[in-house]
Motif scaffolding. Structure first.
Motif, PDB file in Angstrom:
ATOM      1  N   LYS A 129       0.827  -1.206   0.000  1.00  0.00           N
ATOM      2  CA  LYS A 129       0.000   0.000   0.000  1.00  0.00           C
ATOM      3  C   LYS A 129       0.863   1.260   0.000  1.00  0.00           C
ATOM      4  CE  LYS A 129      -3.615   0.188   2.690  1.00  0.00           C
ATOM      5  NZ  LYS A 129      -4.507   0.054   3.858  1.00  0.00           N
ATOM      6  N   VAL A 130       1.924   1.267   0.782  1.00  0.00           N
ATOM      7  CA  VAL A 130       2.823   2.428   0.835  1.00  0.00           C
ATOM      8  C   VAL A 130       3.514   2.630  -0.510  1.00  0.00           C
ATOM      9  CG1 VAL A 130       4.964   3.306   1.872  1.00  0.00           C
ATOM     10  CG2 VAL A 130       3.190   2.318   3.330  1.00  0.00           C
ATOM     11  N   VAL A 131       4.019   1.550  -1.087  1.00  0.00           N
ATOM     12  CA  VAL A 131       4.705   1.638  -2.374  1.00  0.00           C
ATOM     13  C   VAL A 131       3.735   2.117  -3.450  1.00  0.00           C
ATOM     14  CG1 VAL A 131       5.819   0.279  -4.195  1.00  0.00           C
ATOM     15  CG2 VAL A 131       6.502  -0.026  -1.803  1.00  0.00           C
ATOM     16  N   GLN A 132       2.511   1.596  -3.463  1.00  0.00           N
ATOM     17  CA  GLN A 132       1.521   2.019  -4.454  1.00  0.00           C
ATOM     18  C   GLN A 132       1.179   3.498  -4.299  1.00  0.00           C
ATOM     19  OE1 GLN A 132       0.425   0.164  -7.144  1.00  0.00           O
ATOM     20  NE2 GLN A 132      -0.198   2.210  -7.730  1.00  0.00           N
ATOM     21  N   ALA A 133       1.053   3.949  -3.055  1.00  0.00           N
ATOM     22  CA  ALA A 133       0.774   5.373  -2.816  1.00  0.00           C
ATOM     23  C   ALA A 133       1.922   6.239  -3.327  1.00  0.00           C
ATOM     24  CB  ALA A 133       0.532   5.622  -1.325  1.00  0.00           C
ATOM     25  N   ARG A 134       3.162   5.789  -3.092  1.00  0.00           N
ATOM     26  CA  ARG A 134       4.318   6.553  -3.571  1.00  0.00           C
ATOM     27  C   ARG A 134       4.352   6.591  -5.098  1.00  0.00           C
ATOM     28  NH1 ARG A 134       9.165   4.769  -0.630  1.00  0.00           N
ATOM     29  NH2 ARG A 134       8.372   6.154   0.952  1.00  0.00           N
ATOM     30  N   LEU A 135       4.036   5.463  -5.746  1.00  0.00           N
ATOM     31  CA  LEU A 135       3.975   5.433  -7.214  1.00  0.00           C
ATOM     32  C   LEU A 135       2.892   6.358  -7.745  1.00  0.00           C
ATOM     33  CD1 LEU A 135       4.471   1.606  -7.888  1.00  0.00           C
ATOM     34  CD2 LEU A 135       6.113   3.448  -8.353  1.00  0.00           C
ATOM     35  N   ASN A 136       1.741   6.397  -7.071  1.00  0.00           N
ATOM     36  CA  ASN A 136       0.664   7.307  -7.467  1.00  0.00           C
ATOM     37  C   ASN A 136       1.118   8.757  -7.368  1.00  0.00           C
ATOM     38  OD1 ASN A 136      -1.059   5.178  -7.983  1.00  0.00           O
ATOM     39  ND2 ASN A 136      -2.129   5.322  -6.025  1.00  0.00           N
ATOM     40  N   ILE A 137       1.828   9.083  -6.308  1.00  0.00           N
ATOM     41  CA  ILE A 137       2.329  10.454  -6.133  1.00  0.00           C
ATOM     42  C   ILE A 137       3.285  10.811  -7.271  1.00  0.00           C
ATOM     43  CG2 ILE A 137       3.840  11.905  -4.706  1.00  0.00           C
ATOM     44  CD1 ILE A 137       2.553  10.495  -2.258  1.00  0.00           C
ATOM     45  N   GLU A 138       4.204   9.912  -7.585  1.00  0.00           N
ATOM     46  CA  GLU A 138       5.157  10.170  -8.670  1.00  0.00           C
ATOM     47  C   GLU A 138       4.443  10.340 -10.006  1.00  0.00           C
ATOM     48  OE1 GLU A 138       8.370  10.948  -8.330  1.00  0.00           O
ATOM     49  OE2 GLU A 138       7.928  10.804  -6.188  1.00  0.00           O
ATOM     50  N   SER A 139       3.432   9.523 -10.250  1.00  0.00           N
ATOM     51  CA  SER A 139       2.665   9.635 -11.489  1.00  0.00           C
ATOM     52  C   SER A 139       1.949  10.978 -11.562  1.00  0.00           C
ATOM     53  CB  SER A 139       1.656   8.491 -11.572  1.00  0.00           C
ATOM     54  OG  SER A 139       0.838   8.638 -12.699  1.00  0.00           O
ATOM     55  N   LYS A 142       4.361  13.766 -12.359  1.00  0.00           N
ATOM     56  CA  LYS A 142       4.688  13.810 -13.784  1.00  0.00           C
ATOM     57  C   LYS A 142       3.549  14.442 -14.576  1.00  0.00           C
ATOM     58  CE  LYS A 142       7.827   9.875 -13.822  1.00  0.00           C
ATOM     59  NZ  LYS A 142       8.004   8.471 -14.185  1.00  0.00           N
ATOM     60  N   GLN A 143       2.310  14.072 -14.243  1.00  0.00           N
ATOM     61  CA  GLN A 143       1.156  14.656 -14.933  1.00  0.00           C
ATOM     62  C   GLN A 143       1.090  16.157 -14.707  1.00  0.00           C
ATOM     63  OE1 GLN A 143      -2.593  12.641 -14.188  1.00  0.00           O
ATOM     64  NE2 GLN A 143      -1.538  10.668 -14.091  1.00  0.00           N
ATOM     65  N   LEU A 144       1.376  16.598 -13.489  1.00  0.00           N
ATOM     66  CA  LEU A 144       1.373  18.028 -13.183  1.00  0.00           C
ATOM     67  C   LEU A 144       2.449  18.756 -13.981  1.00  0.00           C
ATOM     68  CD1 LEU A 144       0.373  20.462 -11.580  1.00  0.00           C
ATOM     69  CD2 LEU A 144       1.947  19.785  -9.744  1.00  0.00           C
ATOM     70  N   THR A 145       3.629  18.171 -14.052  1.00  0.00           N
ATOM     71  CA  THR A 145       4.714  18.779 -14.829  1.00  0.00           C
ATOM     72  C   THR A 145       4.318  18.924 -16.291  1.00  0.00           C
ATOM     73  OG1 THR A 145       6.394  17.914 -13.318  1.00  0.00           O
ATOM     74  CG2 THR A 145       7.130  18.531 -15.528  1.00  0.00           C
ATOM     75  N   LEU A 146       3.738  17.866 -16.854  1.00  0.00           N
ATOM     76  CA  LEU A 146       3.296  17.922 -18.247  1.00  0.00           C
ATOM     77  C   LEU A 146       2.196  18.961 -18.443  1.00  0.00           C
ATOM     78  CD1 LEU A 146       3.288  14.127 -19.183  1.00  0.00           C
ATOM     79  CD2 LEU A 146       4.882  15.893 -19.979  1.00  0.00           C
ATOM     80  N   ALA A 147       1.256  19.038 -17.504  1.00  0.00           N
ATOM     81  CA  ALA A 147       0.174  20.021 -17.603  1.00  0.00           C
ATOM     82  C   ALA A 147       0.737  21.441 -17.534  1.00  0.00           C
ATOM     83  CB  ALA A 147      -0.852  19.787 -16.499  1.00  0.00           C
TER      84      ALA A 147
END
Length: 162
Positions: A129-139, A142-147
């Motif tokens: 769960k922690v790793v998945q949350a961290r991956l979601n944050i990173e994703s 990246k989406q924010l940077t692209l936007a």
């Protein structure tokens, strides 16, 4: 080994740096948590900025404590890593001593006790769960940077249209 002795090579060399270095030799083999023994923020200030989880053959700088699982202990090492990382300010920083050169030693670290769910499956579930949350944050980052880049481009085109 001093951190400056890492000369590149096939094996991870854990130091107090954010990214591990590489070295031609290894001194440990297995899963471990490496904790810096000196303050990360400088002279007279007790602070730990990072700890590392490593698996396989690796070496570690002399300014780190290497914590490895005892053979008879049933524990998921990544759980301990994530727990220590989440609670480093409450658990590790109070163990640091000194007024000028603030440091932590393996004896004080060895006395540290943390709560561990009784089953490996529960420990793995928590880590997943922690790793998945961290991956979601990173994703999302990246989406924010692209936007933001897209916005800058569109805004620039709008300004140029006048």
């Amino acid at each position: 080994m001093g951190a400056s002795q890492a000369v590149g090579g096939d094996y991870v060399c854990v130091t107090t740096s954010e990214e591990p270095k590489r070295h031609t030799e290894w001194t440990f083999d297995g899963e471990a948590i490496c904790v810096p023994t000196v303050s990360a923020t400088g002279h007279g200030h007790a602070s730990i900025k990072r700890i590392h989880y490593v698996s396989g053959k690796f070496s570690a700088a002399t300014i780190t404590v290497v914590m490895m699982k005892k053979k008879n202990v049933d524990i998921y090492v990544p759980y301990v890593y994530h727990y220590l990382f989440a609670h480093k300010d409450e658990l590790l920083v109070p163990l640091m001593r000194g007024s000028a050169n603030v440091s932590l030693n393996d004896v004080r670290l060895g006395k540290l006790r943390i709560p561990v769910p009784p089953s490996i499956d529960e420990q793995k579930r928590i880590v997943d769960k922690v790793v998945q949350a961290r991956l979601n944050i990173e994703s999302l980052k990246k989406q924010l940077t692209l936007a933001e880049l897209n916005f800058d481009k569109e805004f620039s085109e709008l300004r140029d249209s006048f």
